[in-house]
Design an enzyme around this catalytic site. Structure first.
Site, short mmCIF file in Angstrom:
data_model
loop_
_atom_site.label_atom_id
_atom_site.label_comp_id
_atom_site.label_asym_id
_atom_site.label_seq_id
_atom_site.Cartn_x
_atom_site.Cartn_y
_atom_site.Cartn_z
N ARG A 187 0.97 -1.22 -0.08
CA ARG A 187 -0.04 -0.16 0.04
C ARG A 187 0.85 1.33 0.00
O ARG A 187 0.56 2.16 -0.66
CB ARG A 187 -0.88 -0.02 0.98
CG ARG A 187 -2.01 -1.33 1.13
CD ARG A 187 -3.05 -0.83 2.02
NE ARG A 187 -3.70 0.14 2.12
CZ ARG A 187 -4.74 0.64 2.93
NH1 ARG A 187 -4.88 0.28 4.12
NH2 ARG A 187 -5.18 1.89 2.51
N CYS A 245 -1.66 5.69 8.99
CA CYS A 245 -1.80 4.48 8.08
C CYS A 245 -3.03 4.56 7.34
O CYS A 245 -3.04 5.87 6.72
CB CYS A 245 -1.99 3.23 9.35
SG CYS A 245 -3.29 3.17 10.31
#
Length: 285
Positions: A187, A245
């Site tokens: 990611r 995150c």
């Protein structure tokens, strides 16, 4: 969307002491490690669609009350759970669970601590004794209880989020902070983006996946082994560590692990990638 449009409403914040959670370990081996009167909280989350409350009712640690990970521990940004809940919403949830502002809390889950860390980081940021139960549900060898635990509700006063523990978008993009992305490398590199608007990472951020703080059995690495990860997050010339995150949960776990390894408490970029990816600010890959 412009950089100053459509973001999470700014949560009220207050200046606070440099380290209000000093003296309370971020991870403990038993509930008794935080002393008498500790409330045990089950923060399991149905990551694959299985409701966390159903798992809790089927079997939980004796005496544990249930906290709904998504409904209780997040605001909403663009329809997604992200950002910190309003102080009055958090106070209402804690009161419902019988947790006063000075009640010690130990939280656990079955995901390596990432869901429990969300609650623990929030409480510690507010100056409350709280810790993640190392090993979580898997580390308990006794008989589980079933059904619900109904605590005695309390009236809790709302507390403002301390400005020295919560970073906004402007702080996250500042060149004066050490910015750490706690998501998996796929990611971070923009190779996989399951839910947000764009893939990649905030320019200048280094990548330390929160799960790399755990061993093969899902337990937190010893402090000396965590220091290699700490070294990755270090940057010369800045004393401010900011973690983010996808929605802010893995970042909370990483912040607690860094604190366990000896770093001063850092800041959580509360909006995290959910907020940043919805802007027109640059993305790195």
């Amino acid at each position: 969307m412009k950089a100053n449009e459509g973001h999470q409403p700014k949560a009220p914040r207050a200046d606070g002491p440099t380290n209000p959670s000093a003296g309370w370990p971020p991870f403990v081996d038993t509930i008794g490690d935080l002393g008498p009167g500790t409330v045990l909280v089950d923060v399991r989350w149905g990551a694959e669609g299985r409701p966390g409350r159903d798992a809790y009712r089927a079997g939980h640690l004796p005496g544990a009350v249930f906290c709904d990970f998504e409904a209780d521990l997040f605001a909403r940004i663009g329809g997604h759970p992200a950002g910190l809940p309003a102080p009055e919403d958090l106070a209402a949830m804690l009161g419902r669970l019988g947790i006063a502002t000075d009640t010690p809390v130990v939280a656990y889950d079955d995901l390596g601590g990432v869901a429990a860390a969300r609650l623990v980081w929030m409480l510690r940021a507010l100056g409350q004794p709280a810790a993640v139960l190392a090993g979580g549900l898997a580390g308990y060898a006794g008989t589980l209880d079933t059904g619900d635990v109904t605590p005695v509700a309390r009236a809790i006063e709302a507390r403002l989020w301390p400005a020295n523990r919560v970073a906004d978008l402007a702080t996250a993009v500042s060149p004066d902070v050490r910015l750490v992305d706690a998501r998996p490398a796929s990611r971070y590199l923009g190779l996989d983006e399951p839910g947000d608007t764009r893939g990649g990472h905030i320019p200048g951020a280094v990548n330390v996946f929160w799960r790399d703080t755990l061993d093969a059995d899902g337990r937190l690495l010893p402090a000396d082994r965590l220091r290699d990860l700490v070294d990755t997050a270090q940057r010369e010339g800045s004393d401010t560590l900011v973690c983010y995150c996808g929605n802010g949960a893995g970042a909370c776990h990483l912040l607690l692990a860094f604190e366990h390894a000896g770093l001063p408490p850092g800041q959580l970029y509360a909006g995290s990638w959910t907020e940043y990816s919805a802007t027109d600010l640059p993305v790195a890959r």
